[in-house]
Design an enzyme around this catalytic site. Sequence first.
Site, PDB file in Angstrom:
ATOM      1  N   LYS A 137      18.378 -20.492  12.503  1.00 39.46           N
ATOM      2  CA  LYS A 137      17.435 -21.583  12.806  1.00 39.46           C
ATOM      3  C   LYS A 137      18.179 -22.932  12.854  1.00 39.46           C
ATOM      4  O   LYS A 137      19.328 -22.967  13.261  1.00 39.46           O
ATOM      5  CB  LYS A 137      16.278 -21.583  11.794  1.00 39.46           C
ATOM      6  CG  LYS A 137      15.636 -20.188  11.695  1.00 39.46           C
ATOM      7  CD  LYS A 137      14.349 -20.168  10.959  1.00 39.46           C
ATOM      8  CE  LYS A 137      13.824 -18.731  10.927  1.00 39.46           C
ATOM      9  NZ  LYS A 137      12.539 -18.601  10.281  1.00 39.46           N
ATOM     10  N   HIS A 178      10.454 -16.686  19.697  1.00 36.13           N
ATOM     11  CA  HIS A 178      10.269 -16.806  18.243  1.00 36.13           C
ATOM     12  C   HIS A 178       8.974 -17.573  17.960  1.00 36.13           C
ATOM     13  O   HIS A 178       8.662 -18.547  18.642  1.00 36.13           O
ATOM     14  CB  HIS A 178      11.464 -17.514  17.595  1.00 36.13           C
ATOM     15  CG  HIS A 178      11.424 -17.378  16.103  1.00 36.13           C
ATOM     16  ND1 HIS A 178      10.597 -18.151  15.320  1.00 36.13           N
ATOM     17  CD2 HIS A 178      12.051 -16.519  15.257  1.00 36.13           C
ATOM     18  CE1 HIS A 178      10.738 -17.780  14.048  1.00 36.13           C
ATOM     19  NE2 HIS A 178      11.614 -16.793  13.988  1.00 36.13           N
ATOM     20  N   ASN A 188      19.085 -15.052  12.030  1.00 33.99           N
ATOM     21  CA  ASN A 188      18.656 -16.224  12.778  1.00 33.99           C
ATOM     22  C   ASN A 188      18.845 -17.437  11.865  1.00 33.99           C
ATOM     23  O   ASN A 188      18.105 -17.617  10.906  1.00 33.99           O
ATOM     24  CB  ASN A 188      17.179 -16.030  13.166  1.00 33.99           C
ATOM     25  CG  ASN A 188      16.556 -17.283  13.733  1.00 33.99           C
ATOM     26  OD1 ASN A 188      17.250 -18.246  14.070  1.00 33.99           O
ATOM     27  ND2 ASN A 188      15.234 -17.281  13.854  1.00 33.99           N
ATOM     28  N   GLY A 197       9.302 -16.790   6.387  1.00 34.39           N
ATOM     29  CA  GLY A 197       9.620 -17.921   5.513  1.00 34.39           C
ATOM     30  C   GLY A 197       8.719 -18.047   4.302  1.00 34.39           C
ATOM     31  O   GLY A 197       8.755 -19.057   3.607  1.00 34.39           O
ATOM     32  N   GLU A 212       7.568  -9.606  14.052  1.00 34.87           N
ATOM     33  CA  GLU A 212       7.603 -10.612  12.992  1.00 34.87           C
ATOM     34  C   GLU A 212       6.203 -11.173  12.773  1.00 34.87           C
ATOM     35  O   GLU A 212       5.798 -12.114  13.472  1.00 34.87           O
ATOM     36  CB  GLU A 212       8.541 -11.761  13.378  1.00 34.87           C
ATOM     37  CG  GLU A 212       9.976 -11.351  13.592  1.00 34.87           C
ATOM     38  CD  GLU A 212      10.928 -12.513  13.338  1.00 34.87           C
ATOM     39  OE1 GLU A 212      11.776 -12.392  12.452  1.00 34.87           O
ATOM     40  OE2 GLU A 212      10.794 -13.558  14.000  1.00 34.87           O
ATOM     41  N   SER A 234      10.744 -12.531   5.917  1.00 31.11           N
ATOM     42  CA  SER A 234      11.068 -12.455   4.484  1.00 31.11           C
ATOM     43  C   SER A 234      11.820 -11.183   4.094  1.00 31.11           C
ATOM     44  O   SER A 234      11.572 -10.613   3.021  1.00 31.11           O
ATOM     45  CB  SER A 234       9.798 -12.628   3.637  1.00 31.11           C
ATOM     46  OG  SER A 234       9.258 -13.910   3.855  1.00 31.11           O
ATOM     47  N   GLU A 250       8.153 -19.711  15.948  1.00 30.69           N
ATOM     48  CA  GLU A 250       8.246 -21.152  15.696  1.00 30.69           C
ATOM     49  C   GLU A 250       8.238 -21.951  17.004  1.00 30.69           C
ATOM     50  O   GLU A 250       8.097 -23.169  16.994  1.00 30.69           O
ATOM     51  CB  GLU A 250       9.514 -21.447  14.866  1.00 30.69           C
ATOM     52  CG  GLU A 250       9.323 -21.003  13.414  1.00 30.69           C
ATOM     53  CD  GLU A 250      10.624 -20.714  12.674  1.00 30.69           C
ATOM     54  OE1 GLU A 250      11.703 -21.089  13.162  1.00 30.69           O
ATOM     55  OE2 GLU A 250      10.549 -20.086  11.602  1.00 30.69           O
TER      56      GLU A 250
HETATM   57  P1  PGA Z   1      12.654 -15.368   7.226  1.00 27.51           P
HETATM   58  O1  PGA Z   1      12.694 -15.664   8.798  1.00 27.51           O
HETATM   59  O2  PGA Z   1      13.535 -14.159   6.973  1.00 27.51           O
HETATM   60  O3  PGA Z   1      13.174 -16.598   6.584  1.00 27.51           O
HETATM   61  O4  PGA Z   1      11.243 -15.069   6.878  1.00 27.51           O
HETATM   62  C1  PGA Z   1      12.674 -14.620   9.732  1.00 27.51           C
HETATM   63  C2  PGA Z   1      12.628 -15.172  11.139  1.00 27.51           C
HETATM   64  O5  PGA Z   1      12.006 -16.219  11.366  1.00 27.51           O
HETATM   65  O6  PGA Z   1      13.201 -14.581  12.058  1.00 27.51           O
END
Ligand code: PGA
Length: 241
Positions: A11, A92, A9, A163, A157, A198, A94
Amino acid sequence: MRKPIVAANWKMNLTKKSAEDLIAKLNEFVYEDVEVIIMPPFTLLDMAASIADNRIKLGAQNCYYKKSGAFTGEISPDMLVDIGCKYVIVGHSERRHIFGNDLLRKKLAASKRAGLIPVYCIGETLDEKRKGKKESVLSEQLNIIDNLSMSLIVAYEPVWAIGTGVAAEVVTIRETIKLIRQKLREKGVKASVLYGGSVKPDNAKEIASETLIDGALVGGSGLNASSFLQIIDIFKEVRKC
Ligand code: PGA
């Protein structure tokens, strides 16, 4: 054993030039035993579709639920299919807290209608985890897939691991994915279940060794060819044995 899935992803990252460089490096890899998905921002999907090796599958990070019409700024699942997408992220974290479950249900249904496979993200926040609400939060998030018989990928997740550089412990992922699989069985839904949060070359081996986990949804480590390819390679090697 099922083919593992490793999805990146991107982003809101990369421009045309940096994305072209990344894809050129990804194109050199041999992909047979892993389903590799890249999920660029909308602005890069067309370019990615035209230059990525066809063993690399394309996904979008979001969609709207209407087929077409006066919805300024939105993108429909049909448009994504038209441009070469096979997958789309729905829910997601976010975005999830802004839009809520009802809209997500519509997006899942619309993705199905268009022939896209949703990567449906679920996960608890740190506060929910601390208050012991993880199971009820995941149940609620999974309830919206009731009666939606469709091909689906669920990505567990935990919001607190996204992140942060600190992934959930494998034992926690295993127990949570067991729970998720049980709930999916009760609903009669067949889905692959990924872990995200992560994932890096450093922890990918431990994660890939847990066979209950069907693959990884990768954020930050997916923006760099070397780290993304290392993660893919680890899944490929570990799942071969
Ligand atoms: P990250 O993001 O690997 O940077 O933690 C994962 C995600 O948001 O899908």
